[in-house]
Enzyme design. Sequence first.
Site, short mmCIF file in Angstrom:
data_model
loop_
_atom_site.label_atom_id
_atom_site.label_comp_id
_atom_site.label_asym_id
_atom_site.label_seq_id
_atom_site.Cartn_x
_atom_site.Cartn_y
_atom_site.Cartn_z
N SER A 35 0.83 -1.20 0.00
CA SER A 35 0.00 0.00 0.00
C SER A 35 0.87 1.26 0.00
CB SER A 35 -0.96 -0.04 1.19
OG SER A 35 -2.02 0.86 1.04
N ASP A 82 -9.40 -5.54 -4.65
CA ASP A 82 -8.87 -4.51 -3.74
C ASP A 82 -9.82 -3.32 -3.73
OD1 ASP A 82 -7.40 -2.45 -2.47
OD2 ASP A 82 -5.51 -3.37 -3.05
N HIS A 127 -7.40 -5.99 -0.25
CA HIS A 127 -6.23 -5.13 -0.09
C HIS A 127 -5.18 -5.76 0.84
CE1 HIS A 127 -3.96 -1.44 -0.30
NE2 HIS A 127 -4.04 -1.26 1.01
#
Length: 323
Positions: free
Chosen positions: A144, A274, A303
Site C-alpha cells: 500500500s 482490492d 487489499h
Amino acid sequence: MTSTTRFLPTRREALIAGAGLAAALSFPAFAAGGSNQTQTEGGIDMTRSFITTPDGVDIFYKDWGPRDAQPIVFHHGWPLSSDDWDPQLLFFVHKGFRVIAHDRRGHGRSAQVSDGHDMDHYVADVAALMDQLDVKNSVHIGHSTGGGEAAAYVARKGKDRAAKLITLGAVPPIMLKSEANPGGLPMEVFDGFRAALAENRAQFYHDVPAGPFYGFNREGAKVTEANITNWWRQGMMGSAKAHYDGIKAFSETDFTDDLKAIEIPTLVMHGADDQIVPIADSALLAVKLLKNGTLKVYEGYPHGFMTVHPDVVNADMLAFIRG
C-alpha cells in the site's frame, strides 16, 4: 467454600501483580534510542532498536536473522506498523534471510513528531536506516503506502543497495483523480478519510479492517476478529497527526517518475478485489511504467491479502526472490 476462594487473589494482590507484569513488559525495556536488545529464538538473532534520523526523529526497527544473509526490507501500509509484516518476517527469517522492518515516523513505536509526514521524509528515513545498517543487495517489499515508499526509495536513494523490489496492493502511480489521472479516486474520498479520523479515530480504525481492508464486507467472507483487533491496535499506537497528514502523502504523491527510473526486477502483486487501492488505476498502470516489471493478479483477493492469504503470498515472493 472458604478454602477454595482463598486461592483467588484479592483486588490489591491482582493490582500489584498486574503492575509488576506491566513493568516487565513495558516498552522502555528496549526503547532507548540507539541501543540494541537481542533475543534468541531458535538460534536466530532478533534485534529491536532505534535509529535517529538527520532531522532528529527516532525510528523504531526490527532486524532479525544472520547479518551475512541477504536482507529483505519491509515497508508497511498506512496507518499500521512493522508488526503488520510479522507473518512474512517469521517466514523469511526461517528461510535463512535477514529481515528488517521499521515503523514509519509517527507510526507504531517511532517518534510522534509534528512534521515531516510526506513521501520525501519517508524515503529519507529509510535511507538513513539502510545507511546505518549498511544494507546492500537487498530486496524491498512494500504494501500500500509502503509500496510507494519502497519504490521511491529504490528510485531515489537505493540504486546501489537494492537488488529486487516487490509491491503489494501499492498506491503508485498516483491515487488521486485529476485530468491526467481520470481513473483515480476523487478528493472527496480522501477528505472523508480525514473527517472520519478527526471525528472518531478509534471507530474509523475498527471500521476499515472490519470492512473493505480484508474484504470482510463481502458476502460469504470468513471474518477474523483477531485481524481486525490487530489492525486497530497498530493504528492506535501511532500519532493521529501523522496519520492525518499521511493521507495526503499516500493519495497525492505522483510516483510516475520513480517507476520509470527503477531498473531492477520488480514484482507487482495486487488483489483483483482490492477496495482500498483499486487495481485498474494502480498495478495495471504501474507495471507499464517499469523497465523490468512483472504483474501478478490474485482473483478475489482484498487489499490486505498478505495477512489473510500468507501461505500463497509468501510462497510467490520467495519464488521471485530466489528466481
